[in-house]
Design an enzyme around this catalytic site. Structure first.
Site, PDB file in Angstrom:
ATOM      1  N   CYS A   1     -22.904 -11.426  21.825  1.00  0.00           N
ATOM      2  CA  CYS A   1     -22.284 -12.584  22.482  1.00  0.00           C
ATOM      3  C   CYS A   1     -23.320 -13.556  23.039  1.00  0.00           C
ATOM      4  O   CYS A   1     -23.005 -14.709  23.306  1.00  0.00           O
ATOM      5  CB  CYS A   1     -21.360 -12.133  23.601  1.00  0.00           C
ATOM      6  SG  CYS A   1     -20.071 -11.028  23.027  1.00  0.00           S
TER       7      CYS A   1
ATOM      8  N   HIS B   1     -20.038 -17.863  28.670  1.00  0.00           N
ATOM      9  CA  HIS B   1     -19.432 -16.979  27.676  1.00  0.00           C
ATOM     10  C   HIS B   1     -18.030 -16.605  28.155  1.00  0.00           C
ATOM     11  O   HIS B   1     -17.828 -16.246  29.316  1.00  0.00           O
ATOM     12  CB  HIS B   1     -20.297 -15.727  27.517  1.00  0.00           C
ATOM     13  CG  HIS B   1     -19.702 -14.683  26.644  1.00  0.00           C
ATOM     14  ND1 HIS B   1     -19.052 -14.980  25.459  1.00  0.00           N
ATOM     15  CD2 HIS B   1     -19.647 -13.325  26.763  1.00  0.00           C
ATOM     16  CE1 HIS B   1     -18.628 -13.863  24.907  1.00  0.00           C
ATOM     17  NE2 HIS B   1     -18.965 -12.849  25.672  1.00  0.00           N
TER      18      HIS B   1
ATOM     19  N   ASN C   1     -12.368 -13.259  23.776  1.00  0.00           N
ATOM     20  CA  ASN C   1     -13.827 -13.185  23.611  1.00  0.00           C
ATOM     21  C   ASN C   1     -14.164 -13.306  22.124  1.00  0.00           C
ATOM     22  O   ASN C   1     -13.928 -12.378  21.354  1.00  0.00           O
ATOM     23  CB  ASN C   1     -14.317 -11.848  24.178  1.00  0.00           C
ATOM     24  CG  ASN C   1     -15.816 -11.681  24.052  1.00  0.00           C
ATOM     25  OD1 ASN C   1     -16.489 -12.440  23.358  1.00  0.00           O
ATOM     26  ND2 ASN C   1     -16.344 -10.679  24.725  1.00  0.00           N
TER      27      ASN C   1
END
Ligand code: ACO
Length: 337
Positions: free
Chosen positions: A112, A252, A282
C-alpha cells in the site's frame, strides 16, 4: 536541478460494486460493524474482464491525456503493485505493451506504500536529469487474493488503479521531500502465506486454491496509527514547512479511524483531508493516487498548494511525501498531428 511536477492524473476502477449488504450475505458481519470499525460502505471488485493490466492501462491513458502527452513522450514507467498479472514480466512492461512507446519500465513493490515509493523513485530520475517525463502508476487487484470466508479481511479491500504523469519543471513543483521506512520484522502481520511454494504450480492451482492474504488486524492498526502521522510530519519538516502550511492531506485509505488519528496528530481540519475509503475500501497501491486524482478533479488542489501524501502497508512499510501542487511542466511534448 529540475523538479518533477505532476501534470496529469487518472483513475480506473472496476464497474462491479460489492456493498456491505452483499458482504452481510457472505460472512457473519453487518453494515453497522463495517462502517463503525472501518468507514467502508462499498468497494469495487475486479470482474472477469478486468485485470491489473486493464486497470493500470486505463488510468495511465487518462493521466497522459490530461498531461497532453502520448506514450512516445514518456521516458519511464514505474508501476507500484503487489498483484501483477505476470510473475516474470514486470507490470510496467505489460502496461507499455498496451499503451506503446519505448520507455524504461520497471515495478516497485511496497504494497500500500507502493505508489508514494514509486513516485519518489521516478522523481529522482527526473530531478537528476536522466528523464524528462515519467508515468507512475499505483494499481492492485488484491481481491483476487482475499479469502471471502474471512470476515476479518474480506470487508476491507477493493481494486483499482491511479496514475500520474510527472515531468521536469523549473518551478519547485511535485514531490519536494520524501520519508520512507520499513520494519521487515513485522512482515507476518500482513502477508500471503505459502506464496513462494504455490507460485511455481500456479497454472494448476489458480483460481481455486490460490493463496490468501492473512492479517493481524490489531497489530497492523497499531503500526498504522503510529507511522502515518510521524512519517507525514517528517516529510513536512524535510520540505522546510510547518503544519500550518499544509493545504491538503491525501492519506492511504485503509480505515477511517486510522485516517482520523493521523488527522488529529497533524491538527488538520476535516476539509483538509481527502477521504474516499467509504466508496472504494482499501485499494492498496492505488489508494493514494485515486484520492489525489479525485481531489485534483474536484478542484480543491490549487497552484502552489502543499499536499501531504502518506501511506503504510505490508512489509511493514511506510512512505510519505510533500507535494507542491502545480501542473506546469517544461518537457517537450509530441506536437499534435
Ligand atoms: N464483522 C463483524 N465482526 C468482525 C469482523 C467483521 N467483518 N471482523 C472482525 N470481527 C470481530 C472479531 O472477530 C472480534 O471479535 P471477538 O472480540 O469476539 O474476538 C471483534 O470483531 C473485534 O475485532 P478486532 O480485530 O479487535 O477489531 P478492530 O476494531 O481492530 O477492527 C480491523 C478490525 C478493521 C481489521 C482493524 O484492526 C484494522 O483496520 N486494522 C488495520 C488493517 C489494515 O489497514 N490493513 C491493510 C494494510 S495496507 C496493505 O498493505 C494491504
Amino acid at each position: 536541478m529540475p523538479n518533477a511536477a505532476i501534470t496529469g492524473w487518472g483513475v480506473a476502477v472496476p464497474d462491479r460494486v460489492l456493498t456491505n449488504q452483499d458482504l452481510e450475505r457472505m460472512v457473519e458481519t453487518s453494515d453497522e460493524w463495517i462502517v463503525s470499525r472501518t468507514g467502508i460502505r462499498e468497494r469495487r471488485i475486479v470482474g472477469a474482464n478486468d485485470s491489473t493490466t486493464s486497470l493500470a492501462t486505463d488510468a495511465a491513458r487518462k493521466a497522459m491525456e490530461k498531461a497532453g502527452c502520448t506514450a512516445d513522450d514518456v521516458d519511464l514507467i514505474v508501476v507500484a503493485t503487489a498483484t501483477p498479472d505476470d510473475f516474470l514480466v514486470s507490470q510496467s512492461c505489460l502496461v507499455q505493451a498496451e499503451i506503446g512507446g519505448s520507455a524504461a519500465a520497471f515495478d516497485v513493490g511496497a504494497a500500500c506504500a507502493g505508489f508514494v515509493t514509486a513516485l519518489a523513485v521516478a522523481t529522482q530520475f527526473v530531478n537528476g536529469g536522466m528523464y524528462n517525463r515519467a508515468l507512475v502508476i499505483g494499481v492492485d487487484t488484491l481481491t483476487r487474493y482475499i479469502d471471502y470466508t474471512d470476515r476479518g479481511t474480506c470487508v476491507l479491500f477493493g481494486d483499482g488503479a491511479g496514475a500520474v504523469v510527472i515531468e521536469s519543471s523549473s518551478e519547485p513543483r511535485g514531490l519536494l521531500s520524501t520519508e520512507l521506512g520499513a520494519d521487515g520484522a513485522g512482515h507476518k502481520h500482513l502477508y500471503v502465506p505459502g506464496w513462494a511454494q504455490m507460485v511455481p504450480e500456479s497454472a494448476d492451482i489458480f483460481p481455486d486454491s490460490r493463496p490468501h492474504l492473512q492479517m493481524n488486524g490489531r497489530e497492523v492498526f497499531r503500526f498504522a496509527v503510529q507511522v502515518m502521522g510521524d512519517a507525514a510530519l517528517k516529510s513536512i519538516e524535510k520540505a522546510g514547512l510547518t503544519l500550518d502550511q499544509v493545504d491538503m492531506l491525501i492519506p492511504h485509505q485503509a480505515n477511517a479511524r486510522i485516517i482520523s488519528a493521523a488527522q488529529r496528530q497533524l491538527q488538520l481540519p476535516e476539509e483538509k483531508v481527502w477521504i474516499n475509503v467509504d466508496r472504494f475500501g482499501n485499494t492498496s497501491a492505488a489508494s493514494v493516487p485515486i484520492a489525489l486524482a479525485e481531489a485534483a478533479d474536484a478542484g480543491v488542489l490549487k497552484e502552489g498548494d502543499n499536499v501531504v501524501l502518506v501511506a503504510f502497508g505490508a512489509g511493514l512499510a511506510w512512505a510519505a511525501g510533500l507535494v507542491r501542487w502545480g501542473t506546469d511542466g517544461t518537457s517537450p511534448a509530441t506536437p499534435a498531428s
